[in-house]
Design a protein around this motif. Structure first.
Motif, PDB file in Angstrom:
ATOM      1  N   UNK A  89     -55.602 -12.232 -10.310  1.00  0.00           N
ATOM      2  CA  UNK A  89     -54.595 -13.230  -9.946  1.00  0.00           C
ATOM      3  C   UNK A  89     -53.290 -13.020 -10.722  1.00  0.00           C
ATOM      4  N   UNK A  90     -53.291 -12.087 -11.658  1.00  0.00           N
ATOM      5  CA  UNK A  90     -52.088 -11.800 -12.439  1.00  0.00           C
ATOM      6  C   UNK A  90     -50.963 -11.322 -11.526  1.00  0.00           C
ATOM      7  N   UNK A  91     -49.827 -12.006 -11.605  1.00  0.00           N
ATOM      8  CA  UNK A  91     -48.693 -11.689 -10.731  1.00  0.00           C
ATOM      9  C   UNK A  91     -47.529 -12.611 -11.081  1.00  0.00           C
ATOM     10  N   UNK A  92     -46.384 -12.319 -10.489  1.00  0.00           N
ATOM     11  CA  UNK A  92     -45.276 -13.276 -10.486  1.00  0.00           C
ATOM     12  C   UNK A  92     -45.453 -14.148  -9.246  1.00  0.00           C
ATOM     13  N   UNK A  93     -45.419 -15.443  -9.443  1.00  0.00           N
ATOM     14  CA  UNK A  93     -45.623 -16.400  -8.352  1.00  0.00           C
ATOM     15  C   UNK A  93     -44.282 -17.005  -7.958  1.00  0.00           C
ATOM     16  N   UNK A  94     -44.034 -17.018  -6.651  1.00  0.00           N
ATOM     17  CA  UNK A  94     -42.781 -17.516  -6.102  1.00  0.00           C
ATOM     18  C   UNK A  94     -43.049 -18.672  -5.149  1.00  0.00           C
TER      19      UNK A  94
END
Length: 126
Positions: A89-94
Motif C-alpha cells: 500500500x506504500x505510495x503517494x495518495x492523491x
C-alpha cells in the motif's frame, strides 16, 4: 480557485491504520464526485476508491474490505480510512474532484477528474 489538500499520511507498520483527509475549497463540494488515487514508485497511478456526490462508493479489489472512502459535505472534506495496511500500500495518495450531474455517479477513470491535490505519502513498513 479550487484547491484540494491531502493530509494524514505517514509511516506505519504493517497491520496498522491511517486516516487520510482531503480538504476542498473553491468549489461546491456537495456537487462533486471525489476519488482517491495512489502512485507507487515506478508504477502508474491507480484508483483506490471513489464516491459519488450522494455517497455511492466503489473500491479497488486490492483494498476492498480494508479501506473505506467517505465524505462529510458540511466540512468540505473527503476521507480514506485505511486498515490492515500492507507494504504494497506504500505510495503517494492523491484526492481528485469532478463536477457531475447525478448524485449516484461514481467516477472510476482518472481522466474523468478535473482537480487533483498534491498528494500525501503513505509508507507501510514490514
Amino acid at each position: 480557485q479550487v484547491q484540494l489538500e491531502e493530509s494524514g499520511g505517514g509511516l506505519v507498520q504493517a497491520g496498522g491504520s491511517l486516516r487520510l483527509s482531503c480538504a476542498a475549497s473553491g468549489l461546491t463540494f456537495g456537487r462533486y464526485a471525489m476519488g482517491w488515487y495512489r502512485q507507487a514508485p515506478g508504477k502508474e497511478r491507480e484508483l483506490v476508491a471513489a464516491i459519488s456526490s450522494g455517497g455511492s462508493t466503489s473500491q479497488a479489489d486490492s483494498v476492498r474490505g480494508r479501506f473505506t472512502i467517505s465524505r462529510e459535505n458540511a466540512k468540505n472534506t473527503l476521507y480514506l480510512q485505511m486498515n490492515s495496511l500492507k507494504p504494497e500500500d506504500t505510495a503517494v495518495y492523491y484526492c481528485a474532484a469532478a463536477a457531475v450531474l447525478g448524485r449516484n455517479r461514481v467516477l472510476t477513470s482518472a481522466n474523468a477528474y478535473t482537480y487533483w491535490g498534491q498528494g500525501t505519502q503513505v509508507t507501510v513498513s514490514s
